[in-house]
Design a protein around this motif. Structure first.
Motif, mmCIF file in Angstrom:
data_model
loop_
_atom_site.group_PDB
_atom_site.id
_atom_site.type_symbol
_atom_site.label_atom_id
_atom_site.label_comp_id
_atom_site.label_asym_id
_atom_site.label_seq_id
_atom_site.Cartn_x
_atom_site.Cartn_y
_atom_site.Cartn_z
ATOM 1 N N VAL A 170 1.005 -1.103 -0.036
ATOM 2 C CA VAL A 170 -0.100 0.051 -0.110
ATOM 3 C C VAL A 170 0.747 1.190 -0.017
ATOM 4 O O VAL A 170 0.634 2.134 -0.721
ATOM 5 C CB VAL A 170 -0.989 0.090 1.368
ATOM 6 N N ARG A 171 2.033 1.119 0.839
ATOM 7 C CA ARG A 171 2.684 2.420 1.024
ATOM 8 C C ARG A 171 3.499 2.748 -0.333
ATOM 9 O O ARG A 171 3.462 3.796 -0.874
ATOM 10 C CB ARG A 171 3.888 2.113 1.768
ATOM 11 N N LYS A 172 3.827 1.298 -1.133
ATOM 12 C CA LYS A 172 4.571 1.781 -2.657
ATOM 13 C C LYS A 172 3.482 2.393 -3.545
ATOM 14 O O LYS A 172 3.898 3.271 -4.119
ATOM 15 C CB LYS A 172 4.983 0.442 -3.214
ATOM 16 N N CYS A 173 2.295 1.944 -3.505
ATOM 17 C CA CYS A 173 1.315 2.506 -4.442
ATOM 18 C C CYS A 173 1.290 4.044 -4.058
ATOM 19 O O CYS A 173 1.023 4.839 -4.837
ATOM 20 C CB CYS A 173 -0.024 1.809 -3.992
ATOM 21 N N ILE A 174 1.015 4.286 -2.947
ATOM 22 C CA ILE A 174 0.535 5.615 -2.296
ATOM 23 C C ILE A 174 1.857 6.609 -2.759
ATOM 24 O O ILE A 174 1.713 7.697 -3.571
ATOM 25 C CB ILE A 174 0.375 5.946 -1.069
ATOM 26 N N LEU A 175 3.187 6.076 -2.529
ATOM 27 C CA LEU A 175 4.284 6.981 -3.219
ATOM 28 C C LEU A 175 4.350 6.936 -4.376
ATOM 29 O O LEU A 175 4.922 7.989 -5.034
ATOM 30 C CB LEU A 175 5.597 6.196 -2.257
ATOM 31 N N LEU A 237 11.006 13.603 -0.973
ATOM 32 C CA LEU A 237 10.833 13.360 -2.324
ATOM 33 C C LEU A 237 11.259 14.595 -3.087
ATOM 34 O O LEU A 237 11.684 14.848 -4.371
ATOM 35 C CB LEU A 237 9.318 13.206 -2.808
ATOM 36 N N ASP A 238 11.247 15.827 -2.356
ATOM 37 C CA ASP A 238 11.817 17.018 -2.754
ATOM 38 C C ASP A 238 10.848 17.503 -4.318
ATOM 39 O O ASP A 238 11.360 17.885 -5.254
ATOM 40 C CB ASP A 238 13.193 17.018 -3.354
ATOM 41 N N ILE A 239 9.945 17.271 -4.302
ATOM 42 C CA ILE A 239 8.697 17.606 -5.315
ATOM 43 C C ILE A 239 8.321 18.931 -5.043
ATOM 44 O O ILE A 239 8.374 19.919 -5.846
ATOM 45 C CB ILE A 239 7.614 16.783 -5.224
ATOM 46 N N GLY A 240 7.857 19.121 -3.689
ATOM 47 C CA GLY A 240 7.604 20.667 -3.201
ATOM 48 C C GLY A 240 6.326 21.363 -3.678
ATOM 49 O O GLY A 240 5.648 20.944 -4.661
ATOM 50 N N PRO A 241 6.224 22.478 -3.227
ATOM 51 C CA PRO A 241 4.935 23.311 -3.631
ATOM 52 C C PRO A 241 4.910 23.406 -5.179
ATOM 53 O O PRO A 241 5.794 23.783 -5.789
ATOM 54 C CB PRO A 241 5.139 24.610 -2.971
ATOM 55 N N MET A 242 3.622 23.063 -5.772
ATOM 56 C CA MET A 242 3.422 23.185 -7.148
ATOM 57 C C MET A 242 4.574 22.569 -8.066
ATOM 58 O O MET A 242 4.726 22.782 -9.270
ATOM 59 C CB MET A 242 3.292 24.508 -7.877
ATOM 60 N N ASN B 180 12.849 13.794 -12.517
ATOM 61 C CA ASN B 180 14.011 12.689 -12.511
ATOM 62 C C ASN B 180 14.668 12.649 -11.053
ATOM 63 O O ASN B 180 14.968 11.640 -10.546
ATOM 64 C CB ASN B 180 15.201 12.959 -13.546
ATOM 65 N N SER B 181 14.954 13.874 -10.371
ATOM 66 C CA SER B 181 15.556 13.549 -9.212
ATOM 67 C C SER B 181 14.748 13.064 -8.265
ATOM 68 O O SER B 181 14.965 12.410 -7.206
ATOM 69 C CB SER B 181 16.014 15.207 -8.751
ATOM 70 N N LEU B 186 12.695 8.694 -4.879
ATOM 71 C CA LEU B 186 11.493 7.761 -4.357
ATOM 72 C C LEU B 186 12.238 6.332 -4.359
ATOM 73 O O LEU B 186 11.747 5.618 -3.315
ATOM 74 C CB LEU B 186 10.477 7.786 -5.828
ATOM 75 N N ARG B 187 13.031 5.981 -5.137
ATOM 76 C CA ARG B 187 13.589 4.518 -4.907
ATOM 77 C C ARG B 187 14.336 4.538 -3.626
ATOM 78 O O ARG B 187 14.295 3.375 -2.967
ATOM 79 C CB ARG B 187 14.791 4.491 -5.989
ATOM 80 N N VAL B 188 14.845 5.638 -3.023
ATOM 81 C CA VAL B 188 15.646 5.541 -1.681
ATOM 82 C C VAL B 188 14.486 5.434 -0.568
ATOM 83 O O VAL B 188 14.648 4.600 0.175
ATOM 84 C CB VAL B 188 16.261 6.771 -1.608
ATOM 85 N N VAL B 189 13.471 6.143 -0.825
ATOM 86 C CA VAL B 189 12.329 6.010 0.041
ATOM 87 C C VAL B 189 11.705 4.858 0.292
ATOM 88 O O VAL B 189 11.494 4.451 1.275
ATOM 89 C CB VAL B 189 11.337 7.471 0.027
#
Lengths: 294, 193
Positions: A170-175, A237-242, B180-181, B186-189
């Motif tokens: 489940v965790r993998k799906c969510i991420l 994940l460093d996706i961040g705001p927007m 990409n980054s 994601l892989r690490v997490v």
């Protein structure tokens, strides 16, 4: 039933939902801003978001131009006339559209024609539950198309992402869903997740999680732990705001489970954008406001 | 990271001077255009406005009619990737120089930006009331009957709209970089502690 009274207060619910970001959401955005680097893109986005919330509230205008699909959740007493409630709510939606609190946001899927009042087959969306009390509980979520488009339903096991039929799967799906969405759900947002159910109830129940307040943990210990883990994981994940980089990819994660068929194991992930427009009100038997729920 | 003011009409040279990460303040005429307008142009429809050296804003605003004038109440960006299929052709045929939206666009659009001189600016998604304050007036509206208010082409006169360059005319995309980054993260997490 005093129709005018009901319609007035249902209209007020829509107006407030569209223009006034709930306090728990705004506080979560403020907390997120404290964790971003000064002068970063993430800080710029979050500051703009907070300024936007203040402007919308002051000017009495929509927080976001995409006023979304209006999802009403009603809790009604035994014997209550739900047909009348639907008619009055539709009338309030139509008026809120004329006043610019709701955008003309409903298209005919076959002809492409735009409905002027947002009243159409399938719009707005209504959910009913019966409650053993005299008041009517009305909750409204306005969910935009951007966040709706990045929703995702997995059927486990999923070989592609290596997700098995357990909470780690489940965790993998969510991420995976969060990664795929990047900034397109208008991050930092809120996740609603349902484990189990069928194709339909999975999505419905995942969206019902949006009725829970920010910070309100699952009463199921294992799920509360998973919620915390997801929030922690997403920060990295460093996706961040927007999606422009930063720590704040999520404001909160809400996970619940339904029972399932032995052959099926669905994980349904719904996204809500930072413009988390969710309000609720308790109305008395005559349609008067007893109290606000959020 | 520098802050740059740009104003309509946008020249290819001015646009080529911009780099990913630049903070922009944009002023002048902007055309809104989203799903239906893009499909319409792609299918060979005639543009009701002169798009050359202009900006297309992926936005379906909330607009009301007040005292005989249009008033924009909310005007944030919508998801741009839905226009990926149509955009390279539109950049080439109509010579648009600026695209404003959210979430970024794909490889073909990035290549068209390099080839023809166009940039992609990300505005803050959902900041609709904030951006509406920067709209000075509505100069006109087209295709509203055909497409509805959200998909119509609104001519907006804007002052100091804030955005950031996330795809420049030199093949750089912040969206690609973060995708990409974050895949690596994601892989690490997923692998866990």
């Amino acid at each position: 039933m005093r129709k005018a009274h009901w319609e007035k207060n249902l209209f007020e619910l829509i107006r407030k939902t569209s223009t006034d970001l709930p306090a728990d959401v705004e506080a979560a955005i403020r907390r997120a801003l404290l964790k971003e680097k000064k002068n970063s893109r993430a800080a710029w986005v979050l500051t703009t978001i907070l300024e936007n919330a203040a402007i919308a509230r002051k000017n009495d205008t929509p927080i976001c131009q995409d006023t979304g699909v209006l999802q009403f959740h009603f809790g009604v007493p035994v014997g209550f006339d739900t047909n009348a409630l639907v008619a009055m709510t539709r009338s309030a939606v139509s008026r809120a559209t004329r006043y610019g609190y709701v955008r003309q946001n409903t298209l005919d899927s076959v002809s492409g024609a735009s409905y002027e009042t947002n009243i159409a087959h399938g719009s707005p969306v209504f959910h009913f539950q019966q409650k053993a009390r005299k008041t009517v509980d009305v909750r409204l979520v306005m969910k935009g198309g951007g966040s709706e488009n990045v929703g995702r339903q997995f059927s486990l096991p999923d070989a592609e992402i290596g997700a098995s039929r357990d909470l780690e799967g489940v965790r993998k799906c969510i991420l995976q869903a969060v990664w795929e969405a990047q900034g397109n759900g208008c991050a930092p947002g809120i996740l609603g997740v349902c484990i189990g159910g069928d194709r339909t109830t999975g999505y419905t129940h995942s969206k019902e999680q949006f009725l829970r307040k920010i910070g309100e943990k699952s009463p199921v210990k294992l799920l509360a732990k998973l919620e915390e883990r997801i929030i922690k994981d997403c920060r990295k994940l460093d996706i961040g705001p927007m999606g422009l980089g930063g720590r704040a990819t999520l404001l909160d994660a809400k996970i619940d489970a339904l029972s399932r068929h032995p052959a099926c194991y669905f994980v349904t992930v719904s996204f809500m954008c930072w413009a988390f427009r969710r309000r609720g009100v308790l109305l008395g038997p005559e349609g008067g406001i007893k109290r606000w729920l959020y | 990271m520098s802050e740059v003011s740009i104003e309509y009409p946008f020249s290819a040279a001015a646009v080529r001077n911009l780099s990913v990460g630049d903070r922009i303040r944009l002023s002048g005429l902007v055309f809104t255009g989203r799903d239906r307008f893009h499909k319409y142009l792609f299918d060979g429809g005639k543009s009701p406005v002169h798009l050359k050296d202009g900006a297309i804003y992926h936005c379906g605003p909330v607009v009301i009619r007040k005292d005989g004038e249009w008033k924009v109440l909310a005007a944030g960006p919508t998801t741009s990737s839905r226009e990926d299929l149509y955009t390279p052709k539109i950049i080439e045929e109509h010579k648009i120089r600026v695209i404003i939206g959210k979430g970024g666009m794909g490889k073909a659009t990035l290549e068209a930006c390099s080839h023809h001189g166009c940039v992609y600016l990300q505005a803050v998604g959902g900041a609709a009331a904030h951006i509406a304050q920067r709209v000075e007036r509505v100069q006109g509206v087209h295709l509203i009957k055909e497409f509805g208010a959200a998909d119509a082409v609104w001519e907006l006169i804007i002052h100091d709209m804030e955005a950031v360059v996330t795809m420049d005319a030199h093949g750089n995309s912040l969206h690609k970089r973060i995708r990409n980054s974050s895949k690596r993260s994601l892989r690490v997490v997923i692998a866990g502690d």
